[in-house]
Write an enzyme that holds these catalytic residues in place. Structure first.
Site, PDB file in Angstrom:
ATOM      1  N   HIS A  24     -11.334  -3.718  -9.147  1.00  0.00           N
ATOM      2  CA  HIS A  24     -10.221  -3.889 -10.092  1.00  0.00           C
ATOM      3  C   HIS A  24     -10.157  -5.286 -10.732  1.00  0.00           C
ATOM      4  CE1 HIS A  24      -7.853  -5.597  -6.803  1.00  0.00           C
ATOM      5  NE2 HIS A  24      -7.567  -4.451  -6.246  1.00  0.00           N
ATOM      6  N   HIS A  78      -2.943   0.503   5.477  1.00  0.00           N
ATOM      7  CA  HIS A  78      -2.750   0.129   4.073  1.00  0.00           C
ATOM      8  C   HIS A  78      -3.104   1.334   3.218  1.00  0.00           C
ATOM      9  CE1 HIS A  78      -2.719  -2.160   0.467  1.00  0.00           C
ATOM     10  NE2 HIS A  78      -3.914  -2.702   0.517  1.00  0.00           N
ATOM     11  N   GLU A  80      -3.735   1.465  -0.082  1.00  0.00           N
ATOM     12  CA  GLU A  80      -4.563   1.282  -1.285  1.00  0.00           C
ATOM     13  C   GLU A  80      -5.836   2.146  -1.193  1.00  0.00           C
ATOM     14  OE1 GLU A  80      -5.210  -2.810  -2.478  1.00  0.00           O
ATOM     15  OE2 GLU A  80      -5.828  -2.156  -4.487  1.00  0.00           O
TER      16      GLU A  80
END
Ligand code: FEO
Length: 397
Positions: A24, A78, A80
Site C-alpha cells: 500500500h 490484527h 488487516e
C-alpha cells in the site's frame, strides 16, 4: 516441507511473498513475509493467518503438522488483510474453531470478511489455557489499528508482537541469528518509519506494559523472529518511539529545467560547510519509503520544487502527501525552489509541511535560473538552516 519450530510444539506456518514490491505505497524491494504460528497442545491454536493468495501455503504447512479441522482457536491479533485475508478460507477448514479477537477486531472482521464465526472476544490481560500452555492477550490499540493486539505465551516466553518489531524482508531462514542482521535492522527501521511513525509516542507505553515479562523470543507478523537481538531491537524501538532527533538533514526535491537542482546542490554545500550530515534525493529517481526511513530520526528537512502551473511538481506532491500521513512531528523544515513569472510551489510545500506537524522555517524562492550571486545565497541558506539544526540538537546544559 521444512518445519520451523520456535519451541517444542510451536511452529511458524506463515508464507513468504518473495516478489511483492509494493505494500500500500510502501516499497518492498526485499518482499514481505506473512507470519502465522501454530501451537499444538491439548487444544490447538493458530495465531494469525496470511494474505489471501497464500491461504493454500498456510494450510499445507498446517496439514504437515496437524489436520486443520482439529484447530480449536484462531487468534486474530490484527484484522488487516495481510494478516487476516486468508481467514475466510482457513475457517472453511476448521469450522469448529473459535475466533479469538478484540471487540474492535470483531467489528472490523465482520465488515471486512463477513463470516458468521464463533467469536471469543478478549480484553486486556485475558488468558486462555491450551493445556500445558497459557496465552495472555495484550491489546496495543492504535499500533497501528484500533484492533491491534499482541499475544504472550508464558511457558516459553514468546511474545507474538503483531506488526510491532516487524520488517518487510524475505529470507530463507526465520530467526535473527540465521540471517544478515544489518539488512534486518535497516528494514526494521524502515518499517517503523513507514508504518508506526504516526503512533510513535505510544511505543514506550506499549513496551512498558510487557517490561516485567520474561521474553525469550519476539515473533512478529513480518520478517525474522527475534531471539538473539531482543534487547537491541527493543532499545531501537524505544529510541525511534521517543523521537529525539539526530543532527542530520534530509533534502529532497524535484527539478524541471535544472534551476531548483542547482539551488539544491548549493544548499548542500552550505550544509556541508556547517558540518551537519545530510542526504540528498531527487524524488523522481528515489524511493519515498527509503527517504522516510531517513526522515524518522533526522532533525531537519529541506524540500525543493520549481513552480509548475502555479504549484509544486507532482513528485513533490506525492512525497509530501505520504509525509503528511506519517506526521514526522517536531522537525525543522523549509522549502526552496525556482519559479518563472509567478510562484506557487513554495506556498504549496509550506502548507503541506505545516500539516505534517513540522516547525516551519523561512524558505528560499528564486526566479528563473539562479545567478552566481543567488547560488551564494542558496549556499548561505543551507549553512544557516544547518546551524539551526545544530542548535536544535545541542545538548541542554
Ligand atoms: Fe501487517 Fe497492519 O498489517
Amino acid at each position: 516441507m521444512n518445519r520451523v519450530e520456535l519451541a517444542k510444539g510451536i511452529y511458524h506456518v506463515g508464507a513468504v511473498d518473495w516478489n511483492v514490491r509494493d505494500f500500500h505505497g510502501y516499497s518492498t524491494p526485499r518482499g514481505v513475509t506473512y507470519n502465522a504460528y501454530l501451537i499444538v497442545d491439548e487444544k490447538i491454536a493458530l495465531i494469525d493467518t496470511v494474505k489471501a493468495p497464500f491461504a493454500g501455503e498456510l494450510l499445507d504447512r498446517i496439514r504437515d503438522i496437524v489436520d486443520p479441522a482439529k484447530i480449536d482457536y484462531v487468534i486474530v491479533n490484527h484484522v488487516e488483510n495481510d494478516h487476516c485475508g486468508a481467514l475466510p478460507e482457513v475457517m472453511k477448514h476448521c469450522p469448529a474453531a473459535k475466533v479469538v479477537i478484540t471487540e474492535k477486531g470483531r467489528q472490523e472482521a465482520a465488515k471486512l470478511y463477513g463470516g458468521d464465526y464463533d467469536y471469543m472476544v478478549v480484553k486486556d490481560k485475558d488468558t486462555l489455557s491450551l493445556g500445558k500452555h497459557e496465552l495472555e492477550f495484550i491489546p496495543i490499540t492504535m499500533l497501528h489499528w484500533p484492533d491491534s493486539m499482541t499475544t504472550y505465551l508464558k511457558s516459553e516466553g514468546i511474545y507474538f508482537s503483531n506488526d510491532a518489531f516487524g520488517q518487510h524482508i524475505c529470507t530463507a531462514k526465520r530467526f535473527d541469528d540465521e540471517v544478515y542482521m544489518p539488512d534486518v535492522y535497516y528494514e526494521a527501521e524502515k518499517y517503523f518509519a513507514n508504518i508506526l511513525m504516526p503512533y510513535a509516542r505510544l511505543i514506550g507505553r506499549a513496551i512498558g506494559r510487557v517490561a516485567g515479562y520474561d521474553i525469550k523470543m519476539i515473533a512478529p507478523s513480518h520478517g525474522v523472529i527475534w531471539r538473539s537481538h531482543i534487547g537491541d531491537i527493543i532499545a531501537r524501538y524505544l529510541a525511534w518511539g521517543a523521537g529525539k532527533p539526530e543532527e542530520r538533514i534530509v533534502l529532497f526535491y524535484e527539478t524541471m529545467w535544472g534551476g531548483t537542482e542547482r539551488m539544491a546542490r548549493a544548499i548542500l554545500e552550505g550544509i556541508n560547510k556547517a558540518g551537519v550530515p545530510a542526504t540528498f534525493y531527487r524524488l523522481s529517481a528515489s524511493d519515498r519509503s527509503h527517504i522516510m526511513s531517513e526522515v524518522l530520526m533526522a532533525a531537519g528537512l529541506l524540500v525543493g520544487s520549481p513552480t509548475l502551473n502555479n504549484g509544486m511538481m507532482p513528485a513533490v506532491g506525492d512525497m509530501l502527501t505520504y509525509l503528511k500521513g506519517l506526521r514526522p512531528a517536531g522537525k525543522l523544515a523549509a522549502a526552496f525552489g525556482s519559479y518563472g513569472w509567478s510562484g506557487g510551489a513554495q506556498k504549496d510545500i509550506e502548507e503541506m509541511l505545516t500539516k505534517s506537524g513540522v516547525v516551519l522555517e523561512e524558505g528560499l524562492n528564486l526566479d528563473w535560473t539562479p545567478s552566481a550571486e543567488e547560488i551564494e545565497k542558496a549556499e548561505a541558506f543551507g549553512y544557516a538552516f544547518a546551524l539551526k539544526v545544530k542548535a536544535k540538537c545541542a545538548p541542554v546544559e
